[in-house]
Scaffold this motif. Structure first.
Motif, short mmCIF file in Angstrom:
data_model
loop_
_atom_site.label_atom_id
_atom_site.label_comp_id
_atom_site.label_asym_id
_atom_site.label_seq_id
_atom_site.Cartn_x
_atom_site.Cartn_y
_atom_site.Cartn_z
N LEU A 19 0.58 3.35 -4.90
CA LEU A 19 1.69 2.51 -4.43
C LEU A 19 1.60 2.31 -2.92
O LEU A 19 2.44 2.79 -2.16
N VAL A 20 0.58 1.55 -2.51
CA VAL A 20 0.37 1.28 -1.09
C VAL A 20 0.35 -0.21 -0.78
O VAL A 20 0.34 -0.60 0.38
N ASN A 21 0.37 -1.05 -1.84
CA ASN A 21 0.38 -2.50 -1.63
C ASN A 21 0.91 -3.18 -2.89
O ASN A 21 1.27 -2.51 -3.87
N MET A 94 10.49 4.94 -9.32
CA MET A 94 9.29 5.18 -8.52
C MET A 94 9.04 3.98 -7.60
O MET A 94 8.73 4.14 -6.41
N VAL A 95 9.21 2.78 -8.13
CA VAL A 95 9.04 1.57 -7.32
C VAL A 95 10.15 1.47 -6.28
O VAL A 95 9.90 1.23 -5.09
N ILE A 96 11.39 1.65 -6.73
CA ILE A 96 12.54 1.48 -5.84
C ILE A 96 12.50 2.46 -4.68
O ILE A 96 12.79 2.11 -3.53
N SER A 97 12.11 3.70 -4.96
CA SER A 97 12.14 4.74 -3.94
C SER A 97 10.98 4.62 -2.96
O SER A 97 11.07 5.08 -1.82
N ARG A 98 9.87 4.02 -3.38
CA ARG A 98 8.66 4.01 -2.55
C ARG A 98 8.39 2.67 -1.89
O ARG A 98 7.42 2.53 -1.14
N VAL A 99 9.23 1.68 -2.16
CA VAL A 99 8.93 0.33 -1.67
C VAL A 99 8.93 0.26 -0.15
O VAL A 99 8.26 -0.60 0.45
N ASP A 100 9.65 1.16 0.51
CA ASP A 100 9.72 1.13 1.97
C ASP A 100 9.01 2.31 2.63
O ASP A 100 9.25 2.61 3.81
N ASN A 101 8.12 2.97 1.88
CA ASN A 101 7.34 4.06 2.48
C ASN A 101 6.48 3.53 3.62
O ASN A 101 6.02 2.38 3.61
N GLN A 102 6.20 4.38 4.59
CA GLN A 102 5.45 3.97 5.77
C GLN A 102 4.01 3.56 5.46
O GLN A 102 3.43 2.76 6.19
N ASN A 103 3.45 4.11 4.38
CA ASN A 103 2.05 3.81 4.07
C ASN A 103 1.89 2.55 3.22
O ASN A 103 0.78 2.21 2.82
N VAL A 104 2.98 1.85 2.96
CA VAL A 104 2.92 0.64 2.14
C VAL A 104 2.70 -0.58 3.02
O VAL A 104 3.36 -0.74 4.06
N THR A 105 1.77 -1.44 2.62
CA THR A 105 1.48 -2.67 3.36
C THR A 105 1.96 -3.88 2.56
O THR A 105 1.50 -4.11 1.43
N TRP A 106 2.89 -4.63 3.12
CA TRP A 106 3.38 -5.85 2.50
C TRP A 106 2.92 -7.04 3.33
O TRP A 106 2.90 -6.99 4.55
N THR A 107 2.59 -8.14 2.65
CA THR A 107 2.20 -9.36 3.34
C THR A 107 3.36 -9.92 4.14
O THR A 107 3.21 -10.37 5.27
#
Length: 230
Positions: A19-21, A94-107
């Motif tokens: 869950l990084v992108n 799992m998606v809701i809690s991790r969507v704003d994690n620092q290691n996630v890259t969003w376009t």
């Protein structure tokens, strides 16, 4: 040789690595979409469970609710439903809690919001089903990553208020057009309408239902259809 029994995995599906992108989150959303089929497919599907535990009282299923206790065989047919649904809620969280994690890259923000909106749709859908079957029960609003034994029951009205707030945000970001099996804005408004009705907010239910009815892509069915139309 005992070494034959040692696992040698070729890859790991761990949330931290996956869950990084967008593609990683999409893999969880695919599972959530697939799980919708549990409503109608396979033996003792979830809709059948609802019939068996509701006031409909289908006579060939279970009319004697005294039999639905943890010490009876009949109970085991029903306990699977709540366990199954909470397992699906776990994936949505799992998606809701991790969507704003620092290691996630969003376009961009829209990409992030569309993913979050769908995850909220899935969680709201299944909680709407849970409170319809069971009433008050624990609301798990985030991913549980450690052993937890102190879940507390919440009022169905408090849960409905939370679902209503989540879906009012989600429908703003759900896409108008989607692939088959992917919740669309219309699916969001349909679920939101059900939540409004359950929450006795009838005027808002009219508005959200009208968003679908007045959309030129859809039309109300006015005649029977299908192979059993007669």
């Amino acid at each position: 040789s005992d070494s034959f029994l040692k696992p040698d995995p070729l890859s790991f599906f761990a949330p931290e690595a996956t869950l990084v992108n967008k593609d990683g989150f999409e893999s969880v959303l695919v599972s959530l979409r697939k799980d919708l089929s549990r409503e109608f497919v396979a033996q003792k599907n979830l809709m059948a469970h609802q019939f068996m535990t509701s006031e409909i009282g289908v006579p060939w299923l279970q009319l004697d609710y005294r039999q639905l206790t943890p010490t009876t065989d009949q109970y085991q047919q029903f306990v699977g439903q709540i366990n199954t649904i909470f397992g699906i809620v776990k994936n949505a969280n799992m998606v809701i809690s991790r969507v704003d994690n620092q290691n996630v890259t969003w376009t961009n923000e829209e990409e992030r919001n569309v993913v979050l909106a769908e995850a909220l749709w899935h969680r709201s859908y299944w909680y709407y089903r849970l409170i319809g079957c069971y009433g008050d029960l624990p609301f798990v609003g985030k991913e549980v990553t450690t052993a937890k034994l102190d879940f507390q029951t919440h009022s169905r009205w408090a849960i409905l208020d939370k679902l209503q707030k989540d879906m009012e945000w989600a429908v703003k970001w759900l896409p108008e057009a989607t692939s088959i099996g992917v919740p669309s804005k219309a699916a969001g408004n349909q679920l939101l309408t059900k939540i409004y009705l359950a929450n006795l907010d009838f005027d808002k239910a009219i508005l959200s239902a009208s968003e679908i009815i007045d959309n030129q892509k859809y039309a109300l069915m006015k005649t029977r259809f299908g192979e059993e139309a007669d």
